[in-house]
Design an enzyme around this catalytic site. Structure first.
Site, short mmCIF file in Angstrom:
data_model
loop_
_atom_site.label_atom_id
_atom_site.label_comp_id
_atom_site.label_asym_id
_atom_site.label_seq_id
_atom_site.Cartn_x
_atom_site.Cartn_y
_atom_site.Cartn_z
N CYS A 28 0.72 -1.27 -0.04
CA CYS A 28 -0.04 -0.06 0.04
C CYS A 28 0.97 1.21 0.10
CB CYS A 28 -1.17 -0.17 1.00
SG CYS A 28 -0.16 0.04 2.76
N GLU A 130 -4.92 2.07 -9.20
CA GLU A 130 -3.59 1.66 -8.62
C GLU A 130 -3.23 0.40 -9.20
OE1 GLU A 130 -1.91 0.74 -3.82
OE2 GLU A 130 -4.16 0.61 -4.22
#
Length: 202
Positions: A28, A130
């Protein structure tokens, strides 16, 4: 990561490599996008990345010198490869292509080499989503204000870093950026355990 013209590029690029390609970009706190300010900064960063990325060692768990391992599943590998192709199809420049290679002795492994993509724009899906893999995209900005607009207008706001030698510019950036975790000259702005860890927006 926002790279201002006064940044220490040697240190910044070392941090960017760790941020973008550590854990094969599958974390992340990865740094999937950099925004150099000014064409001179962009070209200098790109030139240094072209020198350093091919030196990164990709290897399996038994290689003590490996700097990057495989991605986690074949589905992830195909997804990342698809995003790389999509960026090209949308008009970005694929400077370093990490697809199409295999690691000797691990031919069935889910290995991707680092990819570098330049001239990415905010309208491209590879920028909006992402990718979650060993890809680094360069989005070029002309001014501090334009560079600041990229994290501020993006629908995700997990973390961002500014690279600069200027305390004034760093303070301005930290005060104005609309992102949950902010670093200055540091690739993964993760707080220590007793502070909250979390982004803003999506």
């Amino acid at each position: 990561g926002i790279i201002l013209p006064d940044a220490d590029l040697v240190s910044a690029v070392a941090d960017i490599l760790a941020g973008a390609f550590g854990s094969a970009g599958q974390r992340c706190m990865a740094m999937p996008v950099i925004v150099p300010v000014g064409q001179q900064t962009a070209e200098a960063v790109r030139e240094r990345l072209l020198e350093e990325i091919p030196r990164l060692r990709v290897g399996g768990f038994s290689d003590p010198d490996a700097q990057m391992g495989p991605v986690v599943t074949p589905e992830n590998k195909r997804k990342i490869e698809g995003y790389i192709q999509l960026a090209v199809d949308e008009g970005a420049e694929l400077v370093i292509d990490g697809r199409g290679r295999s690691l000797p002795g691990h031919e069935e492994g889910f290995f991707l080499w680092p990819s570098l993509i330049d001239h990415v724009t905010r309208s491209m899906k590879s920028y909006q989503d992402e990718i979650f893999g060993p890809t680094l995209q360069i989005v070029r900005a002309e001014t501090f204000e334009e560079a600041l607009s990229y994290p501020n207008l993006h629908h995700q706001g997990n973390a961002v870093t500014v690279f600069t030698r200027s305390g004034d510019a760093a303070q301005r950036f930290v005060a104005q950026v609309e992102v949950g975790m902010v670093g200055v000259n540091f690739p993964q702005p993760t707080p220590v355990g007793y502070y909250s860890h979390g982004g803003w927006k999506n």
